[in-house]
Scaffold this active site. Structure first.
Site, mmCIF file in Angstrom:
data_model
loop_
_atom_site.group_PDB
_atom_site.id
_atom_site.type_symbol
_atom_site.label_atom_id
_atom_site.label_comp_id
_atom_site.label_asym_id
_atom_site.label_seq_id
_atom_site.Cartn_x
_atom_site.Cartn_y
_atom_site.Cartn_z
ATOM 1 N N ASN A 8 -6.691 -1.847 -3.038
ATOM 2 C CA ASN A 8 -7.900 -1.164 -2.586
ATOM 3 C C ASN A 8 -7.448 0.224 -2.145
ATOM 4 O O ASN A 8 -6.771 0.351 -1.117
ATOM 5 C CB ASN A 8 -8.561 -1.914 -1.436
ATOM 6 C CG ASN A 8 -9.799 -1.220 -0.915
ATOM 7 O OD1 ASN A 8 -10.072 -0.068 -1.230
ATOM 8 N ND2 ASN A 8 -10.561 -1.911 -0.083
ATOM 9 N N ALA A 10 -8.831 2.475 -0.631
ATOM 10 C CA ALA A 10 -9.336 2.875 0.684
ATOM 11 C C ALA A 10 -8.533 2.246 1.823
ATOM 12 O O ALA A 10 -8.769 2.557 2.984
ATOM 13 C CB ALA A 10 -10.809 2.495 0.822
ATOM 14 N N CYS A 11 -7.575 1.393 1.504
ATOM 15 C CA CYS A 11 -6.802 0.658 2.500
ATOM 16 C C CYS A 11 -5.410 1.268 2.649
ATOM 17 O O CYS A 11 -4.652 1.328 1.678
ATOM 18 C CB CYS A 11 -6.693 -0.814 2.075
ATOM 19 S SG CYS A 11 -5.558 -1.802 3.065
ATOM 20 N N GLY A 12 -5.064 1.679 3.857
ATOM 21 C CA GLY A 12 -3.754 2.270 4.113
ATOM 22 C C GLY A 12 -2.608 1.308 3.824
ATOM 23 O O GLY A 12 -1.571 1.718 3.284
ATOM 24 N N ARG A 15 -2.198 1.271 0.122
ATOM 25 C CA ARG A 15 -1.604 2.531 -0.350
ATOM 26 C C ARG A 15 -0.107 2.577 -0.044
ATOM 27 O O ARG A 15 0.696 3.023 -0.864
ATOM 28 C CB ARG A 15 -2.308 3.742 0.262
ATOM 29 C CG ARG A 15 -3.713 3.976 -0.257
ATOM 30 C CD ARG A 15 -4.267 5.319 0.180
ATOM 31 N NE ARG A 15 -4.246 5.522 1.622
ATOM 32 C CZ ARG A 15 -5.240 5.192 2.453
ATOM 33 N NH1 ARG A 15 -6.346 4.630 1.982
ATOM 34 N NH2 ARG A 15 -5.142 5.441 3.742
#
Length: 136
Positions: A8, A10-12, A15
């Site tokens: 995802n 949007a997920c740190g 990432r």
């Protein structure tokens, strides 16, 4: 076998795991599971590969977990899988699959144990420093 990450952007945490994979010299197959959810069969396979229960893969934060009553311990694994298929946001991430195995990489440094040539050290987006030695 290539590396696969259920990601995802949007997920740190997701990432960070992706960046650690790339810094190890690999370019994984990226599955943005919110856009392309896994099939029920693949989700069952992933749970089996990770050696966890479907409940262990559920994400509560930022999901309809409470509204769907998923905290009810009497729900079966099949019920929980059905909910994750209907609402992919309920699938916790990142899930990484390599020849060495599969894992829910929370915290993100769990990915290092799955890589052939993990980076020796990494600084996460939040500034936390991790090393391959401390991740095992």
């Amino acid at each position: 076998m290539s590396i696969q990450i259920y990601h995802n952007p949007a997920c740190g945490t997701s990432r960070n795991a992706l960046e650690m994979i790339r810094l190890s010299g690999e370019e994984p197959e990226i599955v943005e599971y919110l856009k392309t959810p896994p099939s029920r069969e693949r989700l069952v396979e992933l749970v089996g590969l990770m050696g966890i229960r479907p409940r262990d893969l559920l994400r509560e934060k930022g999901t309809p977990y409470a509204e769907l009553g998923l905290g009810d311990e009497s729900l079966s694994g099949d019920d929980l899988l059905d909910a994750m298929i209907a609402h992919p946001i309920l699938i916790n991430r990142p899930i990484v699959v390599t020849e060495k195995g599969a894992a829910l990489c929370r915290p993100s440094e769990r990915v290092l144990a799955l890589l052939d040539n993990p980076v020796a050290s990494f600084t996460k987006e939040d500034g936390e420093h991790v090393s391959a030695a401390s991740a095992t």
